[in-house]
Design an enzyme around this catalytic site. Structure first.
Site, PDB file in Angstrom:
ATOM      1  N   GLU A  57      -2.758   8.354  -4.430  1.00  0.00           N
ATOM      2  CA  GLU A  57      -3.851   7.671  -5.503  1.00  0.00           C
ATOM      3  C   GLU A  57      -5.013   8.384  -5.039  1.00  0.00           C
ATOM      4  O   GLU A  57      -5.987   8.213  -4.565  1.00  0.00           O
ATOM      5  CB  GLU A  57      -3.956   6.190  -5.735  1.00  0.00           C
ATOM      6  CG  GLU A  57      -2.590   4.885  -5.406  1.00  0.00           C
ATOM      7  CD  GLU A  57      -2.579   3.732  -5.134  1.00  0.00           C
ATOM      8  OE1 GLU A  57      -3.745   3.716  -5.203  1.00  0.00           O
ATOM      9  OE2 GLU A  57      -1.832   3.024  -4.512  1.00  0.00           O
ATOM     10  N   ARG A  74       0.434  -1.687   0.284  1.00  0.00           N
ATOM     11  CA  ARG A  74      -0.087   0.201   0.428  1.00  0.00           C
ATOM     12  C   ARG A  74       1.169   1.202  -0.266  1.00  0.00           C
ATOM     13  O   ARG A  74       1.991   1.512   0.876  1.00  0.00           O
ATOM     14  CB  ARG A  74      -0.593  -0.309   1.365  1.00  0.00           C
ATOM     15  CG  ARG A  74      -1.392  -0.510   1.558  1.00  0.00           C
ATOM     16  CD  ARG A  74      -3.165  -0.148   0.195  1.00  0.00           C
ATOM     17  NE  ARG A  74      -4.897  -1.147   0.520  1.00  0.00           N
ATOM     18  CZ  ARG A  74      -4.489  -2.487  -0.899  1.00  0.00           C
ATOM     19  NH1 ARG A  74      -4.156  -2.491  -1.635  1.00  0.00           N
ATOM     20  NH2 ARG A  74      -5.653  -3.035  -0.738  1.00  0.00           N
ATOM     21  N   HIS A 118      -1.046   1.015 -10.001  1.00  0.00           N
ATOM     22  CA  HIS A 118      -2.072  -0.012  -8.543  1.00  0.00           C
ATOM     23  C   HIS A 118      -2.959  -0.575  -9.604  1.00  0.00           C
ATOM     24  O   HIS A 118      -3.641  -1.739  -9.768  1.00  0.00           O
ATOM     25  CB  HIS A 118      -2.674   0.550  -8.263  1.00  0.00           C
ATOM     26  CG  HIS A 118      -3.054  -0.415  -7.004  1.00  0.00           C
ATOM     27  ND1 HIS A 118      -3.552   0.301  -5.662  1.00  0.00           N
ATOM     28  CD2 HIS A 118      -3.180  -1.548  -6.981  1.00  0.00           C
ATOM     29  CE1 HIS A 118      -3.686  -0.382  -4.612  1.00  0.00           C
ATOM     30  NE2 HIS A 118      -3.407  -1.594  -5.235  1.00  0.00           N
TER      31      HIS A 118
END
Length: 321
Positions: free
Chosen positions: A264, A235, A282
């Site tokens: 993000e 993450r 991602h």
């Protein structure tokens, strides 16, 4: 007929196949706006949430019939688990399908940044490459040491790929894996600091939690070799992004391969402009096959719970007591 709200336009066929008797509430576009969610969720018994998309407590409060939140993804930091649990709402995730594709991508990032594949691809398209035997040199991974932080299912899958490619693998985890697993994987445990100091590549494969948030900052990056690479498919917030940028600028480490980012989808311009950083948006689980498998598993969790069974991927078992 029970009603299920799906927050994002996930593969519908797989969900309908498992839950044929449910009414599915899908967004007309890619996803619902927050005000739409609050309106649509009022008479729903279950919600499928999606990693990276926050489920606010206001939405939970707007759903008096809500009994279950089924998360599409292994990580569930998009849900306020204590709050949902206080209301007796069962939460599940979908970890198994994400293991192999995420590990595959992590290893791809290692190869990509060490062999300068992203940089060379961009430069070649811009006709900015000088060809030659001793030009455009990069680093091989064969014989190098990979340090894995977070030896769960994904970390183990990364280790298998690395060993098969001729790397040495060490790991650091909150708890050591059992000796039989260590032997089978051909990996060894070391301390956090030792891993950072001795690894040629450091792969982050831990979940996001209060303990792991900001785990890698300038202090940790300075422990790494100046020739080492950092890989993050975990993450974004486990890395202090601005401190990583500083370390890359000053040559504390040689480069990074990043699938995830602190805020993000916003990515700092400094990262976008660095040739020694391999960036992807991602994509850890973003394959046709994985999306279908995840949709099926999410639906199976819902089916199990509403059939009176304990869902196989329950997060908060205490609510069933």
């Amino acid at each position: 007929m029970k009603k299920l709200l799906v927050m994002l336009a996930l593969p519908r066929q797989e969900i309908e196949a498992v839950l044929p008797d449910w009414t599915l509430v899908y967004p007309e576009g890619e996803l619902f706006a927050q005000d739409e969610l609050i309106d649509k969720v009022r008479d729903c018994e279950a919600i499928i949430t999606v990693y990276g998309n926050k489920l606010s407590n206001a939405i939970i409060d707007a759903a008096p019939k809500l009994k279950m939140i089924a998360n599409f993804g292994a990580g569930y930091d998009n849900i306020d688990v204590p709050y949902a649990s206080s209301k007796g709402i069962v939460i599940t995730n979908s970890p198994d399908p994400v293991t192999e594709p995420t590990a595959e991508l992590a290893f791809g990032l290692m190869i990509g940044v060490a062999r300068r594949m992203g940089e060379m691809n961009s430069r070649l398209r811009q006709m900015d490459v000088t060809w030659g035997v001793m030009r455009n040199l990069s680093t091989t991974l064969v014989g190098k040491r990979l340090g894995i932080i977070g030896m769960g299912a994904i970390g183990k899958a990364v280790a298998r790929r690395a060993i098969a490619s001729g790397m040495e693998v060490v790991y650091h985890n909150r708890n050591k894996v059992d000796s039989a697993t260590q032997e089978a994987l051909n990996v060894s445990y070391c301390s956090f600091d030792e891993l950072l100091k001795t690894s040629d590549v450091v792969s982050l494969n831990m979940p996001l939690s209060p303990e792991t948030k900001g785990m890698i900052g300038l202090e940790e990056l300075k422990l790494m070799k100046s020739s080492a690479y950092l890989i993050n498919t975990a993450r974004g917030p486990v890395v202090k992004e601005q401190e990583l940028i500083q370390a890359l600028k000053t040559g504390e480490i040689a480069g990074a391969g990043l699938d995830v980012f602190e805020n993000e989808p916003t990515i700092p311009d400094e990262l976008l402009q660095m040739d020694n950083v391999y960036l992807i948006p991602h994509l850890g689980t973003a394959t046709h096959e994985t999306r279908g498998e995840m949709s099926t598993l999410v639906a199976e969790n819902i089916k199990a719970f509403f059939s009176g069974q304990t869902p196989p991927n329950i997060i908060n078992k205490e609510v069933l007591v």
